[in-house]
Design an enzyme around this catalytic site. Structure first.
Site, PDB file in Angstrom:
ATOM      1  N   SER A 140      -7.310 -10.636   3.328  1.00  0.00           N
ATOM      2  CA  SER A 140      -6.131  -9.957   2.820  1.00  0.00           C
ATOM      3  C   SER A 140      -4.924 -10.636   3.456  1.00  0.00           C
ATOM      4  O   SER A 140      -4.784 -10.637   4.675  1.00  0.00           O
ATOM      5  CB  SER A 140      -6.206  -8.477   3.207  1.00  0.00           C
ATOM      6  OG  SER A 140      -5.037  -7.811   2.835  1.00  0.00           O
ATOM      7  N   LYS A 166      -6.796 -11.990  -1.184  1.00  0.00           N
ATOM      8  CA  LYS A 166      -6.028 -10.865  -1.725  1.00  0.00           C
ATOM      9  C   LYS A 166      -4.615 -10.985  -1.198  1.00  0.00           C
ATOM     10  O   LYS A 166      -4.407 -11.083   0.016  1.00  0.00           O
ATOM     11  CB  LYS A 166      -6.694  -9.567  -1.248  1.00  0.00           C
ATOM     12  CG  LYS A 166      -5.875  -8.328  -1.458  1.00  0.00           C
ATOM     13  CD  LYS A 166      -6.709  -7.100  -1.162  1.00  0.00           C
ATOM     14  CE  LYS A 166      -6.077  -6.243  -0.085  1.00  0.00           C
ATOM     15  NZ  LYS A 166      -6.842  -5.015   0.189  1.00  0.00           N
ATOM     16  N   LEU A 167      -3.665 -11.037  -2.114  1.00  0.00           N
ATOM     17  CA  LEU A 167      -2.273 -11.231  -1.720  1.00  0.00           C
ATOM     18  C   LEU A 167      -1.545  -9.892  -1.772  1.00  0.00           C
ATOM     19  O   LEU A 167      -1.579  -9.199  -2.789  1.00  0.00           O
ATOM     20  CB  LEU A 167      -1.574 -12.214  -2.672  1.00  0.00           C
ATOM     21  CG  LEU A 167      -2.342 -13.498  -3.010  1.00  0.00           C
ATOM     22  CD1 LEU A 167      -1.501 -14.374  -3.952  1.00  0.00           C
ATOM     23  CD2 LEU A 167      -2.692 -14.276  -1.741  1.00  0.00           C
ATOM     24  N   LYS A 168      -0.874  -9.550  -0.695  1.00  0.00           N
ATOM     25  CA  LYS A 168      -0.064  -8.336  -0.694  1.00  0.00           C
ATOM     26  C   LYS A 168       1.204  -8.606  -1.498  1.00  0.00           C
ATOM     27  O   LYS A 168       1.816  -9.679  -1.369  1.00  0.00           O
ATOM     28  CB  LYS A 168       0.298  -7.958   0.743  1.00  0.00           C
ATOM     29  CG  LYS A 168      -0.896  -7.526   1.565  1.00  0.00           C
ATOM     30  CD  LYS A 168      -1.406  -6.167   1.111  1.00  0.00           C
ATOM     31  CE  LYS A 168      -2.479  -5.645   2.040  1.00  0.00           C
ATOM     32  NZ  LYS A 168      -2.950  -4.307   1.645  1.00  0.00           N
ATOM     33  N   ASP A 193      -2.588  -6.747  -4.019  1.00  0.00           N
ATOM     34  CA  ASP A 193      -2.598  -5.353  -3.556  1.00  0.00           C
ATOM     35  C   ASP A 193      -1.158  -4.894  -3.367  1.00  0.00           C
ATOM     36  O   ASP A 193      -0.430  -5.437  -2.542  1.00  0.00           O
ATOM     37  CB  ASP A 193      -3.376  -5.242  -2.236  1.00  0.00           C
ATOM     38  CG  ASP A 193      -3.552  -3.806  -1.763  1.00  0.00           C
ATOM     39  OD1 ASP A 193      -3.053  -2.870  -2.438  1.00  0.00           O
ATOM     40  OD2 ASP A 193      -4.196  -3.604  -0.714  1.00  0.00           O
ATOM     41  N   ASN A 195      -0.276  -1.663  -2.650  1.00  0.00           N
ATOM     42  CA  ASN A 195      -0.178  -0.481  -1.776  1.00  0.00           C
ATOM     43  C   ASN A 195       0.771   0.575  -2.339  1.00  0.00           C
ATOM     44  O   ASN A 195       1.654   1.082  -1.643  1.00  0.00           O
ATOM     45  CB  ASN A 195       0.218  -0.884  -0.348  1.00  0.00           C
ATOM     46  CG  ASN A 195      -0.933  -1.535   0.400  1.00  0.00           C
ATOM     47  OD1 ASN A 195      -0.906  -2.746   0.640  1.00  0.00           O
ATOM     48  ND2 ASN A 195      -1.968  -0.782   0.723  1.00  0.00           N
ATOM     49  N   GLU A 218      -4.891  -4.216  -7.077  1.00  0.00           N
ATOM     50  CA  GLU A 218      -5.242  -3.053  -6.248  1.00  0.00           C
ATOM     51  C   GLU A 218      -4.061  -2.114  -6.099  1.00  0.00           C
ATOM     52  O   GLU A 218      -2.951  -2.525  -5.788  1.00  0.00           O
ATOM     53  CB  GLU A 218      -5.711  -3.564  -4.876  1.00  0.00           C
ATOM     54  CG  GLU A 218      -6.204  -2.474  -3.933  1.00  0.00           C
ATOM     55  CD  GLU A 218      -6.787  -3.053  -2.639  1.00  0.00           C
ATOM     56  OE1 GLU A 218      -7.204  -4.231  -2.637  1.00  0.00           O
ATOM     57  OE2 GLU A 218      -6.815  -2.332  -1.632  1.00  0.00           O
ATOM     58  N   ASP A 243      -7.477   2.082  -4.140  1.00  0.00           N
ATOM     59  CA  ASP A 243      -7.691   2.186  -2.692  1.00  0.00           C
ATOM     60  C   ASP A 243      -7.153   3.565  -2.271  1.00  0.00           C
ATOM     61  O   ASP A 243      -7.908   4.551  -2.228  1.00  0.00           O
ATOM     62  CB  ASP A 243      -6.953   1.016  -2.013  1.00  0.00           C
ATOM     63  CG  ASP A 243      -6.932   1.072  -0.495  1.00  0.00           C
ATOM     64  OD1 ASP A 243      -7.407   2.060   0.092  1.00  0.00           O
ATOM     65  OD2 ASP A 243      -6.415   0.125   0.152  1.00  0.00           O
ATOM     66  N   LYS A 267     -13.264   2.574   1.859  1.00  0.00           N
ATOM     67  CA  LYS A 267     -12.951   2.535   3.296  1.00  0.00           C
ATOM     68  C   LYS A 267     -13.439   3.839   3.889  1.00  0.00           C
ATOM     69  O   LYS A 267     -13.002   4.911   3.463  1.00  0.00           O
ATOM     70  CB  LYS A 267     -11.434   2.458   3.518  1.00  0.00           C
ATOM     71  CG  LYS A 267     -10.771   1.178   3.062  1.00  0.00           C
ATOM     72  CD  LYS A 267      -9.267   1.239   3.289  1.00  0.00           C
ATOM     73  CE  LYS A 267      -8.611  -0.052   2.838  1.00  0.00           C
ATOM     74  NZ  LYS A 267      -7.124   0.063   2.823  1.00  0.00           N
ATOM     75  N   GLY A 295     -10.637  -2.882   4.387  1.00  0.00           N
ATOM     76  CA  GLY A 295     -10.478  -2.963   5.843  1.00  0.00           C
ATOM     77  C   GLY A 295      -9.136  -2.384   6.238  1.00  0.00           C
ATOM     78  O   GLY A 295      -8.246  -2.194   5.397  1.00  0.00           O
TER      79      GLY A 295
END
Ligand code: OSB
Ligand code: MG
Length: 375
Positions: A140, A166-168, A193, A195, A218, A243, A267, A295
């Site tokens: 990540s 995985k790129l934020k 992702d 968030n 995500e 998530d 998770k 994670g």
């Protein structure tokens, strides 16, 4: 052990260790890893769990200081009052009168499961029904200062044999950065992702990302917006992975059935424990929905449990779990090291298979508290 396992004491140890590089997401930046280690003791056997609550209530409503209090004042006392533990599957029931606080609950359950399994000499992966002993490593990648800086960081991970990146992303740092990474790496499995940083009003961003052959997107929207996720998913070819939205196996089943996602990130901290994480895996597998293990920048204690979960048969995509040196120059356990083929081994010793190194824990300790059982 027909009489069960009598937990004699539970110790909380708050630790902080520096991250090798800052980790930035749409909800903030972390420069160190702070965690609560839960250390349960029974009959000469020690068990360990890690609480993944963050420094601030930004990823979810939980945060470290609140998790410490709920463990000390409610969860540990009710666990100790319940008498010997005959079956670890009874542990969640002892905590059920406390609402919410899944990360705190998960850390205590993990410690007790670890003692129980160590006392029986059984490994966690075997207990859960794991079917493989090596896990492909994913990374990540935090939001970087520029696309160039992100590509440089990524090239380092690829050189180590990463199977998935995985790129934020966050509003303003999304389509442009990801398309540049995609141009530089046309054949690499990439996902993003968010968030929960966007709303349906940003659908154009996701339609643009949909053109970049991503493995998944995500948590694009707010964690409670399952119907908005279903709406967005119906407009995209790229699978949405949830998530933050998935707090239990019941929500996982609902989200899958309503089309809010086509992939689930599991998770244990987010769903209240390793046992519930296994149930999330089961409901997804029954619905032919791929899952992977996420994670929370765990130390070796939490990472080992994530690797055991990743050995389950329904985990069909590489997760975020990386080697220790992606996070820390000195982990709290023996480091998890990447094999030349880019995989990590699933620990096979009793319990979680690793033990914190007391010198490392001592150096990292911020505070301790010990709660004794009164027989
Ligand atoms: O959203 O998956 C997330 C880290 C902290 C909080 C939330 C997330 C993450 C990660 C890092 O993506 C995963 C890891 O390498 O442990
Ligand atoms: Mg995520």
């Amino acid at each position: 052990m027909t009489d069960g396992l009598a937990i004699e004491s539970v110790e909380l140890v708050e630790v902080a260790i520096p991250l090798v590089r800052p980790f930035r997401t749409s909800f903030g930046e972390e420069r160190r890893k702070r965690a609560i280690l839960v250390h349960a003791h029974a009959d000469g056997v020690d068990g360990w769990g890690e609480c993944v609550a963050g420094e601030t209530p930004a990823y979810s409503g939980e945060w470290i200081d609140a998790a410490w209090m709920v463990l000390e004042e409610f969860l540990i006392p009710s666990m100790l009052r319940g008498g010997p533990i005959v079956d670890p599957r009874d542990v969640p029931g002892r905590m059920a009168r406390v609402r919410g606080n899944p990360m705190a609950k998960a850390s205590l359950e993990a410690a007790i499961l670890d003692v129980w399994l160590r006392a029986r000499g059984q490994g966690l992966a075997e207990f859960l029904g794991g079917v493989c002993d090596r896990i492909p490593r994913g990374v990540s990648v935090g939001i970087a200062s520029s696309p160039k800086a992100m590509i440089e960081e990524i090239n380092g991970y690829l050189a180590q044999g990463s199977r998935r990146l995985k790129l934020k992303i966050e509003p303003g740092r999304d389509v442009d950065v990801v398309s540049r990474v995609r141009d530089a790496l046309p054949d690499t499995a990439l996902s993003v992702d968010a968030n929960a940083a966007y709303s349906l009003a940003d659908a154009a961003v996701f339609e643009a990302l949909d053109e970049l052959s991503l493995t998944m997107i995500e948590q694009p929207l707010h964690h409670e917006d399952l119907s908005d996720h279903a709406h967005l998913q119906s407009r995209l070819r790229t699978p949405i992975c949830l998530d933050e939205s998935i707090g239990s196996s019941a929500t996982a089943a609902l989200a899958i059935e309503m089309g809010a996602c086509r992939v689930v990130n599991i998770k244990p901290g987010r769903v209240g424990g390793i046992l519930e994480a296994k149930r999330v895996h089961d409901v997804a597998m029954e619905r032919s929905t791929p899952v992977w293990i996420g994670g929370m920048l765990e130390t070796g204690v939490g990472r080992s449990a994530n690797l055991a979960l990743a050995a389950l048969p329904g985990v069909s995509m590489p997760g975020d779990t990386s080697a220790s040196d992606r996070y820390f120059s000195e982990d709290l356990t023996e480091p998890f090291v990447l094999a030349p083929d880019g995989t990590l081994g699933v620990p096979s010793g009793p319990g979680i298979g690793v033990t914190p190194i007391s010198e490392h824990v001592k150096r990292a300790t911020l505070r301790r508290a010990r709660i004794e059982a009164r027989f």
